[in-house]
Design a protein around this motif. Structure first.
Motif, PDB file in Angstrom:
ATOM      1  N   LEU A 128       7.592   4.005  -6.811  1.00  0.00           N
ATOM      2  CA  LEU A 128       7.219   4.677  -5.570  1.00  0.00           C
ATOM      3  C   LEU A 128       7.215   6.185  -5.801  1.00  0.00           C
ATOM      4  CD1 LEU A 128       6.611   4.316  -2.516  1.00  0.00           C
ATOM      5  CD2 LEU A 128       9.074   4.517  -2.121  1.00  0.00           C
ATOM      6  N   VAL A 131       5.565   9.066  -0.136  1.00  0.00           N
ATOM      7  CA  VAL A 131       5.845   8.507   1.187  1.00  0.00           C
ATOM      8  C   VAL A 131       5.251   9.469   2.203  1.00  0.00           C
ATOM      9  CG1 VAL A 131       7.590   7.778   2.837  1.00  0.00           C
ATOM     10  CG2 VAL A 131       7.965   7.391   0.394  1.00  0.00           C
ATOM     11  N   PHE A 143       8.471  12.153   1.150  1.00  0.00           N
ATOM     12  CA  PHE A 143       9.031  11.577  -0.075  1.00  0.00           C
ATOM     13  C   PHE A 143      10.434  12.120  -0.349  1.00  0.00           C
ATOM     14  CE2 PHE A 143       9.644  11.532  -4.719  1.00  0.00           C
ATOM     15  CZ  PHE A 143       9.521  10.163  -4.939  1.00  0.00           C
ATOM     16  N   ASN A 146      12.997  10.514   1.834  1.00  0.00           N
ATOM     17  CA  ASN A 146      13.287   9.102   1.543  1.00  0.00           C
ATOM     18  C   ASN A 146      14.397   9.046   0.498  1.00  0.00           C
ATOM     19  OD1 ASN A 146      12.862   6.243   1.677  1.00  0.00           O
ATOM     20  ND2 ASN A 146      11.718   6.376  -0.237  1.00  0.00           N
ATOM     21  N   LEU A 168       2.625   4.336   1.500  1.00  0.00           N
ATOM     22  CA  LEU A 168       3.484   4.253   0.324  1.00  0.00           C
ATOM     23  C   LEU A 168       2.601   4.306  -0.918  1.00  0.00           C
ATOM     24  CD1 LEU A 168       5.890   1.378   1.457  1.00  0.00           C
ATOM     25  CD2 LEU A 168       6.201   3.847   1.736  1.00  0.00           C
ATOM     26  N   LEU A 183       9.599  -5.449  -0.610  1.00  0.00           N
ATOM     27  CA  LEU A 183      10.035  -4.133  -0.132  1.00  0.00           C
ATOM     28  C   LEU A 183      11.228  -4.335   0.796  1.00  0.00           C
ATOM     29  CD1 LEU A 183       6.654  -2.485   0.973  1.00  0.00           C
ATOM     30  CD2 LEU A 183       7.935  -1.942  -1.087  1.00  0.00           C
ATOM     31  N   ARG A 291      -0.267   0.682   3.084  1.00  0.00           N
ATOM     32  CA  ARG A 291       0.164   1.343   4.311  1.00  0.00           C
ATOM     33  C   ARG A 291       0.496   0.309   5.380  1.00  0.00           C
ATOM     34  NH1 ARG A 291      -5.483   3.949   6.842  1.00  0.00           N
ATOM     35  NH2 ARG A 291      -6.463   1.962   7.431  1.00  0.00           N
ATOM     36  N   GLN A 309      12.204   1.095  -0.259  1.00  0.00           N
ATOM     37  CA  GLN A 309      12.059   0.988  -1.705  1.00  0.00           C
ATOM     38  C   GLN A 309      11.446  -0.360  -2.066  1.00  0.00           C
ATOM     39  OE1 GLN A 309      11.322   2.342  -4.578  1.00  0.00           O
ATOM     40  NE2 GLN A 309      13.026   3.782  -4.195  1.00  0.00           N
TER      41      GLN A 309
END
Length: 683
Positions: A128, A131, A143, A146, A168, A183, A291, A309
C-alpha cells in the motif's frame, strides 16, 4: 448494593425444643418429668436437631438449582473467553506471493502465547503506497495519517457526498492469479465496534426467526444482511484504464460502510485488466488503485478510520492440539475421569470419539455441567481449567461401553492470558526467534476467565432491570439509544403528543425525538436514521401505541447584553468569554446546567442568562439582556398555541422575557451581541 435475601425460618434448636415442651401440658398432661434424662425429651431434641438441619438447607439453594433458574431466563454462566486479534502479514519477510493455510500458528517472541488463524491468507506482494479520500479531482492525501501514531481521518472526506470515495493505491497488481485479497479497517474504538456488530447480528437473527415463526414461506421478507448500513450504500471498484472503474468480484464488506472495524474480502482483479493510474494527480499516476465509492444514502456523522492495511488475517488464542489424543480404553465403570496433557482447554473445542469396534464408533458431545444430562446422553463433562474430562454415571450421562477406545481432539487456550499487547505476536511458530513475519497493530482483546455463578446471577439481575419492551417513556428512550448501528446521542419521549398537531392531545401516541451523535453544532437526523429507530422500536412497542420518531425543531437564540466590567479587565477577552460560555450553555449536545445538552422542550430563562454572564471574572453587573429568536423553516408546522406551531422561518425581534419553546424543540446559539463598558474606579 444487592438486597439481602430473607431467612425463610429463624427458629434455632433451642427454640424448637422449647416450643415442643410448651405443648406437652396441652396434649399430655400426665407427662410431668421433662428433664433431659427422659427418653421422650431425648426424642424431642433429636427431632428438633433434624428440623434445624432442614431449615438450614431450606435457606440455601444448591448451585444446580440456581443454574436451572438462570437457564429459564436464558442466562448461562459464561465459560472462559478466547482473545482475538487481527494480524498483518509481512510480505517481504514471508516471501510473497504465497498462501498461508488455515490454522497457521503465530506466537510471541518468547513463545509464551500462541494464536491460530481462522482462514487461509493469500499474501499479496503488493504494498500500500497511497491513501486518498474525498471527491475525484479534490482528493486529500491521507497516507501519512494512515499510521497508528496519527489521529483518525475521514475516508470519504469531511463532508461525504455521492461519488466521494476512499482510494487505495498499490505499487503493483494485487495478484497474478484469481486469489482472495484480505483488507482490514480499524476505527478508533475496537471494543465498541465489536459490541455493535454483536447487536447488529443478534437483531438480524431475531427478525429472521420471528419471520420464520409467524410468516408463511411465500410471504417471508428477504433475509437481512447485518453488514448493510442503515442508509449508505458503497461499491468497491478497481481501475481498468481509459477512465473506467469496474466493480470488484465476490466482495464481502464487514465494515458497515466504513463505520465499524472489520474485514473486506474480494477476488483480486485480473492482472491484465487492472491498470495503473485513475488518479489525476501525477504523483500517483503509476499506482494500481482500488476504491470504495459512496453511491447512495447519507451519513448522519462522517465516518473516521484509524488504520487500513492489506494482507490481514484474523487469529484466536485457540490452538489445535497436534493430533488426535488417545485417552485409553473404557473400563465400563461410572464416572471415568481422564486428564489431558495441555491446559487450559478452550470450552466448546473438544470432541470425543468412542470406538466400540472396527466398524462402529460414536461422537460424544461436550458439556460444562451435568445439570441437563439424561441417563442415555452421549456426553461428558469438561473442566477447561484443569483439562479434565469426566464421563457419566448412568444417571446423568451415559457410561462408555467396556473396552471401547476413547480419543479426543481439542484446542488449548482461552482466558485473560490471550490479551496480548500490540505488536506482541510477530512470527510463525516454525520461524526463527529473530524473524518478524507479522505485525500486530492493536492489542488482542476478549480473553476472560470463566464467569462465576455469582457473576452470572448479577448479570441476570442486570438483564432483568433493562427494558426489553417499550411500555413507559423511559423504555422508549433507553431502547432508542440502543438502536444498533445508529449514532444516537440523545432521545426524548413524549406521551400523547404528535408534532404535526402540537396543541392537540393525541391519546395513545408516543413521539420520540432523536438527536444524532455528530460534531455538528445543529445535528439533524436524516430520514433513514429515523426509519432505523422506528423499525427497532416497532418490534418492541405495544400493539396499541401509535409511534412517531422525529428530529428536534431547532430554535436559534441570540443573546444581547451589556457587561459592566472592572477597569483592569480586558474587554476583548471578556467579550470572547461571554460568547463562548453562551454557545456552550445553549449547545444541543453539551449545553444545559449539567453539560449533557440543552433539555428538549425547556424554556430559556432570562435569569439563567443573567447569572451566567454575571459569573464571568471581572464583571461588575449585567444589564440590557434581551434575546432574538429565529425559527427554522418548517413547511409542515401548524399555527396554534404552541411556540413550535408558529409561522416557519420567522425572526422574533429582541425581547426581554423568557423564551418559551415547544415540547419537541431544542435551542442552538445564534450570533450574540455583547457590549462591554468599563466601570470607573475613582470618584
Amino acid at each position: 448494593m444487592p438486597i439481602p435475601l430473607p431467612k425463610l425460618d429463624v427458629h434455632t434448636f433451642d427454640d424448637l425444643v422449647n416450643d415442643g415442651r410448651a405443648l406437652l401440658p396441652r396434649y399430655t398432661p400426665g407427662w410431668t418429668d421433662q428433664n433431659v434424662h427422659d427418653p421422650g425429651i431425648t426424642l424431642m431434641e433429636l427431632f428438633a436437631w433434624l428440623a434445624e438441619m432442614d431449615l438450614y438447607r431450606l435457606d440455601r439453594v444448591p448451585e444446580g438449582s440456581i443454574r436451572a433458574f438462570l437457564h429459564l431466563l436464558g442466562v448461562e454462566p459464561k465459560p472462559a473467553q478466547v482473545a482475538e486479534t487481527v494480524l498483518v502479514a509481512n510480505a517481504s519477510q514471508l516471501g510473497a506471493p504465497m498462501t498461508l493455510p488455515d490454522r497457521t500458528q503465530i506466537t510471541t517472541k518468547d513463545q509464551t502465547v500462541t494464536f491460530q488463524t481462522t482462514h487461509r491468507l493469500y499474501v499479496s506482494p503488493a504494498a500500500l503506497v497511497a491513501v486518498l479520500a474525498g471527491p475525484e479531482g479534490a482528493l486529500s492525501d491521507d497516507f501519512d495519517r494512515n499510521d497508528l501514531s496519527s489521529k483518525s481521518f475521514p475516508p470519504f472526506g469531511s463532508n461525504p457526498e455521492h461519488n466521494h470515495a476512499l482510494y487505495l493505491g498499490f505499487d503493483r497488481t494485487l495478484a497474478d492469479t484469481p486469489a482472495l485479497i484480505h483488507l482490514y479497517l480499524w476505527t478508533g474504538d475496537l471494543d465498541q465496534d465489536r459490541r455493535a456488530k454483536e447487536v447488529l447480528m443478534a437483531e438480524a437473527d431475531a427478525i429472521e426467526e420471528a419471520a420464520a415463526r409467524h410468516c408463511p414461506p411465500e410471504r417471508r421478507p428477504a433475509p437481512i444482511d447485518w453488514r448493510q448500513h442503515y442508509s449508505v450504500r458503497t461499491v468497491w471498484e478497481y481501475y481498468a484504464g481509459t477512465d473506467q472503474w469496474l466493480p470488484l468480484a465476490e466482495v464481502v464488506d464487514e465494515t458497515y460502510a466504513l463505520t465499524l472495524s472489520g474485514a473486506v474480502r474480494f477476488k483480486a482483479p485480473d492482472a491484465a485488466k487492472h491498470m495503473a493510474g485513475g488518479i489525476t494527480n501525477g504523483r500517483h499516476a503509476t499506482g494500481f488503485f482500488i476504491r470504495c465509492r459512496l453511491v447512495s444514502g447519507h451519513f448522519d456523522c462522517p465516518p473516521t478510520i484509524r488504520y487500513i492495511q492489506i494482507n490481514t488475517v484474523h487469529a484466536r488464542h485457540a490452538v489445535d492440539h497436534s493430533q488426535r489424543l488417545v485417552l485409553g480404553r473404557s473400563t465400563g465403570r461410572a464416572g471415568q475421569t481422564y486428564q489431558l496433557p495441555d491446559r487450559p482447554v478452550v470450552p466448546g473445542s473438544t470432541a470425543v470419539t468412542v470406538k466400540i469396534s472396527a466398524s462402529t464408533e460414536q461422537t460424544w458431545n461436550e458439556s460444562l455441567t451435568r445439570d441437563r444430562l439424561g441417563p442415555y446422553a452421549h456426553a461428558y463433562v469438561l473442566d477447561p481449567e484443569k483439562g479434565e474430562i469426566q464421563f457419566g454415571n448412568g444417571r446423568s450421562g451415559a457410561v462408555p461401553p467396556d473396552d471401547a477406545e476413547l480419543s479426543v481432539t481439542y484446542q488449548v487456550g482461552g482466558g485473560p492470558a490471550g490479551n496480548v499487547e500490540a505488536q506482541g505476536l510477530t512470527r510463525l511458530t516454525t520461524s526463527a526467534v529473530s524473524t518478524t513475519d507479522f505485525f500486530q497493530p492493536f492489542a488482542a482483546a476478549g480473553g476472560a476467565a470463566a464467569e462465576s455463578l455469582f457473576d452470572a446471577k448479577a448479570r441476570a439481575v442486570a438483564w432483568l432491570s433493562q427494558p426489553h419492551r417499550a411500555v413507559t417513556l423511559k423504555d422508549f428512550e433507553t431502547l432508542a439509544l440502543e438502536t444498533p448501528g445508529v449514532p444516537v446521542a440523545r432521545v426524548k419521549a413524549l406521551a400523547d403528543y404528535d408534532a404535526v398537531l402540537p396543541c392537540v392531545t393525541a391519546p395513545g401516541a408516543v413521539t420520540v425525538i432523536v438527536i444524532p451523535h455528530c460534531p455538528d453544532s445543529r445535528p439533524v437526523p436524516n430520514p433513514d436514521l429515523l426509519r432505523a429507530v422506528t423499525r427497532y422500536l416497532n418490534r418492541r412497542r405495544l400493539l396499541t401505541t401509535e409511534l412517531h420518531v422525529i428530529g428536534p425543531e431547532y430554535i436559534t437564540i441570540a443573546v444581547q447584553a451589556t457587561l459592566h466590567v472592572k477597569a483592569d479587565a480586558s474587554p476583548a477577552e471578556l467579550r470572547d468569554q461571554a460568547v463562548s460560555r453562551l454557545n456552550e450553555f445553549l449547545h444541543p449536545l453539551r449545553g444545559g446546567a449539567d453539560g449533557t445538552g440543552w433539555p428538549m422542550g425547556r424554556a430559556v430563562y432570562r435569569s439563567e442568562v443573567l447569572a451566567l454572564l454575571n459569573g464571568l471574572p471581572g464583571v461588575v453587573y449585567v444589564d440590557g439582556v434581551s434575546s432574538e429568536v429565529v425559527e427554522e423553516d418548517r413547511p409542515d408546522s401548524t399555527a396554534c398555541c404552541d411556540p413550535c406551531g408558529g409561522h416557519s422561518g420567522i425572526t422574533r425581534p429582541w425581547q426581554c422575557g423568557n423564551i418559551e419553546i415547544c415540547s419537541h424543540g431544542l435551542v442552538v446559539p445564534g450570533n450574540h451581541k455583547i457590549s462591554v463598558i468599563m466601570e470607573k474606579t475613582g470618584p
